[in-house]
Design an enzyme around this catalytic site. Sequence first.
Site, PDB file in Angstrom:
ATOM      1  N   HIS A  60       0.802  -1.225   0.000  1.00 18.83           N
ATOM      2  CA  HIS A  60       0.000   0.000   0.000  1.00 18.83           C
ATOM      3  C   HIS A  60       0.836   1.276   0.000  1.00 18.83           C
ATOM      4  O   HIS A  60       0.321   2.357   0.217  1.00 18.83           O
ATOM      5  CB  HIS A  60      -0.937   0.006   1.215  1.00 18.83           C
ATOM      6  N   TYR A  97      17.144   1.477   2.860  1.00 16.43           N
ATOM      7  CA  TYR A  97      17.417   0.873   1.562  1.00 16.43           C
ATOM      8  C   TYR A  97      18.553   1.572   0.829  1.00 16.43           C
ATOM      9  O   TYR A  97      18.947   1.152  -0.255  1.00 16.43           O
ATOM     10  CB  TYR A  97      16.176   0.912   0.660  1.00 16.43           C
TER      11      TYR A  97
END
Length: 488
Positions: free
Chosen positions: A171, A258
Amino acid sequence: MSFKIAIIGAGSVGFTKKLFTDILCVPEFKDIEFALTDISEHNLGMIKAILDRIVEANGLPTRVTATTARRKAIEGARYIISCVRVGGLEAYADDIRIPLKYGIDQCVGDTICAGGILYGQRNIPVILDFCRDIREVAETNAKFLNYANPMAMNTWAAIEYGKVDTVGLRHGVQHGAEQIAVVLGAKSPRELDYVCSGINHQTWFIELRLNGREIGKDELIAAFEAHPVYSRQEKLRIDVLRRFGVYSTESNGHLSEYLPWYRKRPDEITRWIDMSDWIHGETGGYLRYSTETRNWFETEYPQFLEAASKPIDPQKRSNEHASHILEALETNRVYRGHFNVKNNGVVTNLPPDAIVESPGFVDRFGINMAAGITLPEACAATCMASVNVQRMSVHAAISGDIDLLKLAVLHDPLVGAVSTPEEVWQMVDEMVVAQAQWLPQYAHAVPAAKERLSKSLVKTSEWAGAARRNVRSIEELRAEKAALKQTG
C-alpha cells in the site's frame, strides 16, 4: 457468486478484518466462504469471533471457517491471501538486535538490509509449501495474493520456484499519493493522477498530474517544504526528491534503510529522521509498534469484538488492492492499481527476472500490466542494487547456501556502508544460529557456524541504536489515547 478465499496468517487480526470487510463491500460476494488458517489457535479463535460477529450483524450468508490445518483451508480455494510473519516477533527481534551489535541501525528491517534478508530466508521455504498446496488442492488456476514482506523475495520465490499464479500487493503507492495530494492542496486524492514504478518499497512517482496539470520537481519540492508536518517528518524523502527529481512512495524510515547514505553513522541518523512516530525513522520502530499493537489487542479485545457489531459501510472500503482485484476478476468492473509482478519488459531498465511494482489494470482477463516504462537513471540504479541483493537472497533461501547468503548481506547497500566483510560473515553466522528453528534449509550449516562463533575475534557492542524507544505499557498507551481524544 460463490467461491472460497483462504487467508494464511489470518491471526494478523486487524489486517484480516480489513480484508474481510473490504471484500464484503462487493455486493456479489455475500455468498462466499472465507477459510482462515494460522499456526496460532488462540489468534484464530479471536479473529473468527470478530468475523462471525460482522456476518451476524450484517445479516449475511457468508461462511467463515478456521483451522490450523493449512492444506484443508486451501482446498478448493479460488484465491489464497498470505499475510504471514514466519518466526513472529521473537525472530523479528533478532532481525533488529543482532545487526545493531555490528553497527547496523534499521527502522523496519523487513525488505532488504540484514533483517529483511533473514526474514526472507525464514519465509521462502514456507511460501513454497503454500505453493505446493495451491498446486495440489486449490481450485484450478487459483491466484495467490501475497501481502507478506519481504514482498519482492516472497513473490519472486512463489513465481519462479512455486510455479503459482502470484501477485504481490502493498500500500505504499496509495499512501504516497495521498501525501502528494495533501501538499498540493487537492480536495481529494482522486484529483491526482500518477504513474508510479520501480520495485516494492522503492517505487517512484515518475509522472504527476493534478486535475490534468503536470506537476514538476520544483513545485513538488516547494509544496513539501512548506507543509508544516511533512517538512519535518519526511526530511530524508524530501532530500531524495531534491537530488533524484522524483518522490519515493516509501516512508522516511523505510526509505532510509534501503540506501547507503543516511543511516551509516549515528549522528547522520538523528539528522534525517523524526521521532513523532515510528515510521519516520526510529530504531527498531516497527518492532516496537508491532509489540505494542499485539499487547493492546490482547488486552482490549472485548472492545474490538463489540466494534464488529457495526454495519459494514461500503463508503469506508479501504484502498488495499485485494478486494478491488477480486471484484474486477469476478465482475469485470475494471480496476487500476500498482502490482508486484515479474518484470518481463514492464520496466525497460530493470532485469527481466526482477519483481517490479508498476501500474496495471484488472478485468476478467486478469492483471494486465502497462509495459515499456523507463525509470530515471538514478532510480533505476538504486533499484538495481536491491534487485541484486534480492536475487542472491532468494537463491540462497532455495539452496541453503550460507556462503551465498553472506554475499547477499555483504552486497546490501546499508550493510556495505557500515560493516566490513569479517563483520558480515560473523553477523550472518550469529543470525542463522539464533534463528535455526525457522531455517531448516541451513540445518547442515549451523554446527560449523557455531564453531566459527566460538573462535571469532570480531568485536561487537551492545548498542540500542541511535534513536531507540522502549515498548510502552498498556497503561501508557491508554493515557496517550485519552490525551489525544481530549485534544481532538
